[in-house]
Enzyme design. Structure first.
Site, PDB file in Angstrom:
ATOM      1  N   GLN A 122       0.876  -1.186   0.000  1.00 33.96           N
ATOM      2  CA  GLN A 122       0.000   0.000   0.000  1.00 33.96           C
ATOM      3  C   GLN A 122       0.906   1.227   0.000  1.00 33.96           C
ATOM      4  O   GLN A 122       1.205   1.776  -1.045  1.00 33.96           O
ATOM      5  CB  GLN A 122      -0.974  -0.041   1.161  1.00 33.96           C
ATOM      6  CG  GLN A 122      -2.077  -1.088   0.932  1.00 33.96           C
ATOM      7  CD  GLN A 122      -3.167  -1.088   1.979  1.00 33.96           C
ATOM      8  OE1 GLN A 122      -3.313  -0.152   2.759  1.00 33.96           O
ATOM      9  NE2 GLN A 122      -3.952  -2.151   2.008  1.00 33.96           N
TER      10      GLN A 122
ATOM     11  N   CYS B   1       3.978  -4.379   9.019  1.00 31.71           N
ATOM     12  CA  CYS B   1       3.337  -3.569   7.997  1.00 31.71           C
ATOM     13  C   CYS B   1       2.151  -2.894   8.665  1.00 31.71           C
ATOM     14  O   CYS B   1       1.358  -3.557   9.328  1.00 31.71           O
ATOM     15  CB  CYS B   1       2.858  -4.447   6.837  1.00 31.71           C
ATOM     16  SG  CYS B   1       1.864  -3.524   5.654  1.00 31.71           S
TER      17      CYS B   1
ATOM     18  N   HIS C 247      23.175 -13.874  23.910  1.00 35.19           N
ATOM     19  CA  HIS C 247      21.892 -13.975  24.621  1.00 35.19           C
ATOM     20  C   HIS C 247      22.122 -14.319  26.093  1.00 35.19           C
ATOM     21  O   HIS C 247      21.588 -13.667  26.990  1.00 35.19           O
ATOM     22  CB  HIS C 247      21.031 -15.047  23.945  1.00 35.19           C
ATOM     23  CG  HIS C 247      19.667 -15.168  24.531  1.00 35.19           C
ATOM     24  ND1 HIS C 247      18.566 -14.610  23.967  1.00 35.19           N
ATOM     25  CD2 HIS C 247      19.247 -15.768  25.672  1.00 35.19           C
ATOM     26  CE1 HIS C 247      17.507 -14.853  24.724  1.00 35.19           C
ATOM     27  NE2 HIS C 247      17.897 -15.565  25.762  1.00 35.19           N
TER      28      HIS C 247
ATOM     29  N   GLN D 229       0.120  14.983   4.798  1.00 33.88           N
ATOM     30  CA  GLN D 229      -1.202  14.776   4.207  1.00 33.88           C
ATOM     31  C   GLN D 229      -1.791  16.093   3.735  1.00 33.88           C
ATOM     32  O   GLN D 229      -2.885  16.118   3.189  1.00 33.88           O
ATOM     33  CB  GLN D 229      -2.145  14.186   5.272  1.00 33.88           C
ATOM     34  CG  GLN D 229      -1.778  12.790   5.694  1.00 33.88           C
ATOM     35  CD  GLN D 229      -2.602  12.336   6.888  1.00 33.88           C
ATOM     36  OE1 GLN D 229      -2.077  12.175   7.968  1.00 33.88           O
ATOM     37  NE2 GLN D 229      -3.886  12.096   6.708  1.00 33.88           N
TER      38      GLN D 229
ATOM     39  N   ARG E   7      -7.272   7.800  11.621  1.00 32.67           N
ATOM     40  CA  ARG E   7      -8.238   6.997  10.865  1.00 32.67           C
ATOM     41  C   ARG E   7      -9.509   6.695  11.682  1.00 32.67           C
ATOM     42  O   ARG E   7      -9.460   6.020  12.702  1.00 32.67           O
ATOM     43  CB  ARG E   7      -7.561   5.692  10.492  1.00 32.67           C
ATOM     44  CG  ARG E   7      -8.189   4.946   9.362  1.00 32.67           C
ATOM     45  CD  ARG E   7      -7.332   3.723   9.098  1.00 32.67           C
ATOM     46  NE  ARG E   7      -7.526   3.209   7.756  1.00 32.67           N
ATOM     47  CZ  ARG E   7      -6.779   2.248   7.215  1.00 32.67           C
ATOM     48  NH1 ARG E   7      -5.783   1.735   7.872  1.00 32.67           N
ATOM     49  NH2 ARG E   7      -7.017   1.819   5.996  1.00 32.67           N
TER      50      ARG E   7
ATOM     51  N   GLY F 290     -10.189  11.429   5.777  1.00 29.21           N
ATOM     52  CA  GLY F 290     -11.650  11.384   5.849  1.00 29.21           C
ATOM     53  C   GLY F 290     -12.294  10.527   4.785  1.00 29.21           C
ATOM     54  O   GLY F 290     -13.442  10.774   4.411  1.00 29.21           O
TER      55      GLY F 290
ATOM     56  N   GLU G 173     -11.547   4.555   6.052  1.00 33.03           N
ATOM     57  CA  GLU G 173     -11.557   4.547   7.515  1.00 33.03           C
ATOM     58  C   GLU G 173     -12.489   3.518   8.154  1.00 33.03           C
ATOM     59  O   GLU G 173     -12.214   2.990   9.222  1.00 33.03           O
ATOM     60  CB  GLU G 173     -12.009   5.930   8.013  1.00 33.03           C
ATOM     61  CG  GLU G 173     -11.074   7.048   7.673  1.00 33.03           C
ATOM     62  CD  GLU G 173     -11.738   8.391   7.932  1.00 33.03           C
ATOM     63  OE1 GLU G 173     -12.641   8.769   7.154  1.00 33.03           O
ATOM     64  OE2 GLU G 173     -11.371   9.043   8.908  1.00 33.03           O
TER      65      GLU G 173
END
Ligand SMILES: Cc1cc2nc3c(=O)[nH]c(=O)nc-3n(C[C@H](O)[C@H](O)[C@H](O)COP(=O)(O)OP(=O)(O)OC[C@H]3O[C@@H](n4cnc5c(N)ncnc54)[C@H](O)[C@@H]3O)c2cc1C
Ligand code: FES
Ligand code: FES
Length: 1313
Positions: A105, A141, A338, A751, A896, A1063, A1245
């Site tokens: 995306q 992601c 470790h 944005q 969102r 939106g 959204e």
């Protein structure tokens, strides 16, 4: 070092340099991305290949470049995403498939995903699904929800891409979901979003070979210690064990760097790889330098070959090695590193300790052995390494007859998450009678290091293995392992409960084996107990997707088709350029912020002198420099004399390089004086009446009168935590003064370019026409790249202008999380009046949001919350009021869903409680209160709920809700310690951008004389595929192939005065503008086209030019007619509603609080989808993000307001293990013709809210547990519903057993805000 086919000889590199900045800045290989810098996100994954001249073998493994010291790479081949394929040569099948299967995306995570899979395929060309999901476990992601990535990778599996279950001989491919037929409409149903037939085959013979020159070098070069000197650090790389011992003798304090996953930035002596040896008497000796991945492979092999009796410790280790970190870290981290790190949450040390392992040490004085026991773990000098010693190997003894070892852990997320508590437990019985001869129990996470319940174990020796012993053991251990109420990490009661819950699990596990081995002597495990045994494990994934295409549509018309994201291939090859991938500009400077360490304080003084004197420092900006321009609208830029939150921007250091800027920032000395009051929580804000503006209110019907008439009234509240955006690309900006006529260019990941332009013009006191903002693409935003981004861009621009030089500012992940706020935490209070049949007749609701220290968009969020709080329900009498609380936290902002995910959850919580009070299933109460076909909302907008009702019904059918509800009840009756829950939630998501003004959009379309077309519009490509959709629109309108149309960037230069992208409506609005522009052009060209109807676009463009017809057009859309009158509480604020429903089923482990999402079915009404692949991607991605919000994403703040959770190690977003085992997404057949773009609906959204179906399914499971345990008190749960809350709600004898601290008797580690 080699990468791709390029040999790099680097003679002059500082030893502390990590591979990631080296690749990105020195070699300009920007495909490898920065996402966190701590090994936790996988964005920087590369493949490292090493040749071993003794074994003649090449090992290929994935590694995170951010933790790989460059000096450790001598003689290795590094393959980056650029090396495996590119659009200029040939793309690799992985790159092709991840793109074509819609697995990208925003694309920021994609190169890392590609490289993780690439490394897997180099080792296993036909992997299993388990290997695939394991390989991707360390890659995050934030956009896709992983399903399409899994689908892409599955195409490499030998088995088909179905569910692979074939239970009862039937699988998903044999029938529709549940055998239920698909919608039968005139629209064709499609299940495929891509065609496997067109994929390039994977041909392992075509892969890059290991560079022969490196092989020759390894074989021939004399074996000598290499030393890399730097100004600050020296790196010594011995090639023999003797060399290493000598180096350690000479530099005893220097750390040994193996995987560097624990040492971090400090380089020292490079360790060496050493191998494993099986000794048939003693056990397994593992070289300390083996990677955890190699240890896992060796153990997996050994347990196959040896009898179970001997391999108890190996099996327990193997269990944890499957979940430790991600594949990259397991391949880098060494066993020795470790063990030696002795982290409090080490997964292996508790097991090695109970397994009586010994450590083989070596120094110049010779070798010796020490036990890996509690003294070693506590670093007691008597049983620790001396400074000159190194750990060479570890002996893990075989287990003996009647000896049993088990491993337990619980983390916030099932994989790639450090344990909250873990444990290793071992018991040895004298014989088959089950009398304890030896007992050893170690815990991690409950002390400063791994700790041992030594005294308790001692006391239990000689006891038989029965319930009485268990009861005593629990009490003894709780007494011995004491965790104070204020212990770091919090979750104290949960941790105490896990301590005994794990013990109970161990008791049962051993009892079961004893019974199997000696049935006569031991009681049968009670049926009720059996369900405590199995762990919940992520399982194979399968999914179905259903969308509709119109069979009558022309083939060349791309609207409605699942077209791949047009940057997909570039994302996958690493060629897609993000802000920080832009090459350095001549004389470029770097800017970093100094932020407040206090939540509310007066700045007494700022001393910049030391910082300014450091090399490379050019300037430090403070509020004094910004006098007169230090605030814009409601937001101020740099703190003047008071700080209002931790993370408040105080000054900005500008230096020649990033390292110099960061170094200087640490030397800025600020003296604070704390101020009262310190307000962090919503409750504190209410107490101090600390609000931004007065309440917002909507009222409908007559609430008070109705309360008098209803059967029952219930009052309740629910708290909901915030959410970090966690866009993979952190805040990034580069400002370049043009050096002429005050012109300045701002390249920024935003944005809202217009806002950046406005604010920069303001701070520089120049007209907007001198400031141009450019955005090629954004690596994820979700609402988080608007207000704060503009502020930081303004300060960066100020610095650039002041010095006449380009300035870059890229936030580190920790800074980003600290400075920028996220989703607003909410407190919802409700009073509901309802009838016995579940009808809610009156509802009085209060919403309080934690807005943080500045207003930002918080009031708007509150308003949207009030307008959308009805979700799918008609409340005939409703009063809802909302307040934005002013607190001393970083300002929260758009995210969102913008208020809906919080408001919707509060409403659903209320409905669930009403259902419980009425003794009815929540789904019945939901249905009875749902909007009717023709109805009116509480703000008096008419609504037709036909599609809402249809989604609800379809979801019921497709999920086989009733059959599965019965199955869940059967399961719950049979399983005491595991419970399942099933919940269906409806969705009515109102869509609009708030006003006509904010709905304006514009576009510019040029046709060039060769017939090619350039489209520009005001929307930003954030990963939501808006540019792809816009090219589809231009293609349909101009009737030309998409390949003829190009979209380069969004810029205030080409399309001015645009609105923010967000939106859900960006494609709607800008698409209408593009359509307008195309129609204008077509109208102009109509005479030319009709004269030559069979001509090409080149013919028509040339003819138009020859006839002086303009080939460029502006398109404009003035915005939908929306309005709301807050005085009257009515209006038409939304253009349309997106409807849907989701049904989720989960299984919960009542003893640990773990949960697994077994299946989710989603049905959505998206109108006529412009691009079903993109829309499904948006819905799934949002759903998974919502699932994260409601279940695992938990922000923690200290009582002083410091955010603890500042990276992927502390803050868990969903990973691949969280994807539902089954996921089915389908669209309703398109039905309504509307005045939106081709009757489509924006779905960016809405799907997020459906994640709460998982929240309520967990709640359902928890209620089943409580009911069985006879707990009748009402269940108050808050969001996120984490393992801690699940476990503590499933009250039982263990939760009752733990000590509880009196509230107020201690200072808690964190405060819920
Ligand atoms: C993202 C991430 C996730 C993680 N998740 C988990 C998890 O889920 N569970 C878990 O248990 N752990 C987890 N870890 C921790 C990880 O297991 C340890 O960081 C790792 O094992 C350390 O190994 P290393 O080789 O990188 O050590 P290094 O960082 O190279 O070294 C660590 C220390 O050990 C010393 N040392 C190393 N080798 C020797 C030697 N031979 N002799 C003497 N001293 C030596 C060094 O001097 C140094 O002080 C995670 C780490 C990261 C970064
Ligand atoms: S940037 Fe390296 S793992 Fe996140
Ligand atoms: S596509 Fe994975 S983070 Fe955006």
């Amino acid at each position: 070092m080699g990468q791709g086919d390029k040999m790099v000889i680097e003679k002059n590199v500082a030893p502390e340099t990590m591979l990631l900045p080296y690749l990105r800045k020195n070699l300009r290989l920007t495909g490898t991305k920065y996402g966190c810098g701590g090994g936790g996100c996988g964005a920087c994954t590369v493949m490292i290949s090493r040749y071993n001249p003794s074994t003649k073998q090449i090992r290929h493994y994935p590694a995170t470049a951010c933790l790989t010291p460059i000096c450790s790479l001598y003689g290795t081949a590094v393959t980056t995403v650029e090396g495996i394929g590119s659009t200029k040569t040939r793309i690799h099948p992985i790159q092709e498939r991840i793109a074509k299967c819609h697995g990208t995306q925003c694309g920021f995570c994609t190169p890392g995903m590609v490289m993780s899979i690439y490394a897997l395929l180099r080792n296993h060309p036909e992997p299993t699904l388990d290997q695939l999901t394991d390989a991707l476990g360390g890659n995050l992601c934030r956009c896709t929800g992983y399903r399409p990535i899994i689908d892409a990778c599955k195409t490499f599996c030998k088995t088909s891409s179905c569910c692979q279950s074939r239970e009862n001989g039937v699988c998903c491919l044999d029938q529709g979901v549940n055998g239920v037929p698909e919608f039968e409409e005139q629209h064709k149903i499609s299940l495929e979003l891509f065609s496997e037939k067109e994929f390039l085959p994977l041909d392992p013979t075509q892969e890059l070979i290991f560079p022969p020159e490196l092989m020759i070098m390894a074989e021939k070069q004399p074996q000598k210690t290499r030393v890399f000197g730097g100004d600050r650090v020296t790196w010594i790389s011995p090639v023999t064990l003797t060399g290493l011992v000598e180096a350690k003798f000479k530099y005893p304090q220097a750390p040994i760097v193996m995987g560097n996953t624990s040492v971090g930035m400090y380089a020292g002596i490079k360790g060496m790889r050493h191998h494993a040896r099986l000794n048939f008497i003693l056990g397994l000796t593992l070289g300390a330098s083996l990677s955890l991945a190699q240890v896992k492979d060796i153990l997996a092999d050994v347990v196959q070959k040896l009898p179970e009796e001997k391999t108890q410790t190996f099996r327990a280790l193997l269990k944890h090695l499957r979940t430790v970190a991600g594949s990259q870290i397991r391949n880098m981290a060494s066993l020795g590193g470790h063990i030696m790190s002795r982290h409090l949450d080490s997964d292996l040390n508790p097991l090695l300790a109970v397994g009586n392992c010994t450590l083989n040490l070596l120094s110049k004085e010779g070798g010796r052995q020490i036990p890996l026991n509690d003294q070693f773990l506590r670093k007691c000098p008597a049983n620790d390494l001396k400074p000159q010693e190194i750990l060479v190997s570890v002996n893990i003894p075989y287990s003996r007859k009647w000896e049993f070892v088990s491993a337990f852990r619980q983390a916030q997320r099932q994989q790639n998450a450090l344990a909250i508590v873990n444990s290793g437990m071992r018991v040895l019985f004298g014989d088959e009678n089950g009398i304890i001869k030896e007992l050893s129990v170690f815990y991690g996470g409950v002390g400063p290091t791994t700790i041992c319940a030594k005294n308790s174990c001692q006391e239990l020796i000689g006891r038989p293995w029965n319930e009485e012993m268990l009861d005593t053991a629990c009490r003894l251990i709780l007494d011995e392992i004491r965790l104070p109420g204020s212990a770091p990490g919090g979750k104290v009661e949960f941790k105490r409960t896990l301590v005994v819950s794990f013990l109970f699990k161990f008791y049962l596990e051993v009892l079961q084996i004893l019974k199997r081995m000696n049935p006569g002597h031991h009681p049968r495990l009670a049926d009720k107990s059996k369900s405590a045994l199995e762990d919940l494990r992520p399982r194979h994934h399968w999914s179905t997707l259903t969308y509709h295409v119109n069979p009558k549509q022309l083939l060349q018309d791309p609207i409605g088709r699942p077209i791949m994201h047009l940057s997909g291939i570039n994302h996958a090859t690493g060629e897609a350029i993000y802000c920080d991938d832009m090459p350095a500009v001549d004389q470029e400077l770097f800017l970093t912020f100094v932020t407040s360490s206090r939540a509310h304080a007066k700045i007494v003084s700022i001393d910049l002198s030391e910082a300014l004197s450091l090399p490379g420092v050019v300037d430090i900006l403070t509020a004094d420099h910004l006098q007169g321009v230090n605030s814009f609208a409601t937001e101020s830029f740099l703190a003047t004399d008071e700080v209002l939150c931790v993370g408040h921007l105080v000054c900005a250091v500008v230096a020649e390089s990033e390292i110099q800027a960061k170094r200087a920032a640490k030397r800025v000395k600020i003296v604070y004086k704390d101020l009262e009051p310190l307000i962090l929580t919503i409750e504190e804000a209410i107490q101090h009446k600390s609000f931004f503006e007065s309440e917002r209110k909507l009222e409908y019907g007559n609430v008070d009168e109705t309360f008098k008439m209803v059967d029952q009234i219930l009052e309740g509240e629910i708290h909901m935590g915030g959410q970090e955006h966690f866009y993979m690309e952190t805040q990034s900006m580069l400002v370049i003064p043009k050096g002429e006529a005050q012109e300045i260019d701002v390249y920024v990941s935003t944005q809202f370019p217009k806002h950046v332009q406005d604010i920069v013009a303001f701070i520089l006191k120049r007209p907007a026409n001198k400031v141009m903002c450019h955005v090629k693409r954004v690596g994820g935003a979700f609402g988080g790249k608007v207000v704060k981004t503009s502020i930081m861009a303004a300060i960066t621009a100020f610095a650039a202008n002041k010095h006449g030089r380009a300035v870059r500012c890229i936030l580190e992940r920790g800074e980003d999380m600290l400075i920028t706020g996220g989703r607003h935490p909410y407190l919802g209070k409700y009073k509901a009046g309802f009838m016995k049949d579940g009808r809610i007749l009156a509802l009085d609701m209060e919403h309080y949001c934690n807005a943080g220290s500045s207003q930002d968009e918080s009031l708007w969020v509150v308003e949207m919350g009030l307008l959308k709080m009805d979700n799918a329900y008609k409340f005939p009498n409703l009063r809802c009021r909302g307040w934005a609380c002013r607190t001393n936290l970083p300002s929260n902002t758009a995210f969102r869903g913008f208020g809906f995910p919080q408001a919707g959850l509060i409403t659903e919580a209320c409905i669930t409680e009403v259902a419980a009070k009425c003794g009815l299933p929540p789904e019945q109460v939901r249905a009875i209160n749902m909007y009717k076909e023709v109805d009116e909302t509480h703000y008096k907008q008419e609504i037709n709920a036909k599609n809402l009702i249809q989604c609800w019904r379809e979801c019921m059918t497709k999920s086989s809700y009733f059959a599965r509800r019965a199955a869940v009840e059967r399961f719950n009756a049979e399983n005491y310690w595991k419970k399942r829950g099933l919940t269906m939630v409806p969705l009515k998501y109102p869509v609009s951008v708030g006003s006509v003004v904010l709905g304006q959009a514009a576009a510019l379309v040029h046709i060039y004389l060769d017939g090619s077309v350039l489209v520009t519009h005001g929307g930003i490509e954030l990963g939501q595929g808006v540019h792809t959709k816009m090219i589809q629109v231009a293609s349909r309108e101009l009737k030309m192939p998409m390949s003829n149309i190009c979209l380069r960037e969004t810029s205030t230069e080409t399309v001015p005065n645009t609105n923010a992208t967000g939106g859900s409506m960006t494609a709607d609005l800008n698409g209408l503008a593009i359509k307008d522009a195309c129609q204008t052009l077509l109208k102009r060209l109509e005479p030319i086209i009709s004269k030559n109807p069979h001509g090409t676009w080149k013919d028509w463009a040339e003819a138009a030019f020859d006839n002086s017809i303009s080939l460029s057009a502006i398109g404009y859309f003035r915005g939908f007619e929306t309005n709301i009158d807050w005085e009257k509480g009515e209006g038409h604020p939304f253009e349309y509603f997106v409807c849907g429903a989701a049904c989720s089923e989960v299984e919960v482990d009542c003893l640990t609080g773990n949960h697994k999402n077994i299946r989710t079915d989603i049905v959505m009404d998206v109108g006529y989808s412009i691009n079903p692949a993109i829309d499904i991607g948006q819905i799934e991605g949002a759903f998974i993000q919502g699932m994260g919000l409601y279940t695992i994403e938990e922000l923690s703040y200290s009582p002083q307001g410091v955010l603890y959770t500042r990276g992927p190690s502390q803050y868990k977003i969903p990973a691949i293990c969280d994807v539902p085992t089954e996921l089915h997404v389908s669209f309703l057949p398109p039905s309504e013709n509307s005045n939106t773009l081709y009757s489509s609906k924006g779905v960016g959204e809405s799907g997020l809210f459906l994640g709460c179906s998982v929240f309520f399914a967990i709640r359902d499971a928890v209620c089943a547990a409580r009911q069985e345990r006879g707990i009748s008190e009402p269940l108050m749960l808050s969001s996120p519903l984490t393992p801690e809350k699940i476990r503590m709600a499933c009250e039982d004898k263990f939760t009752k057993m733990i000590p509880r601290d009196k509230p107020g008797s201690y200072i808690p580690w964190n405060v819920p805000v």
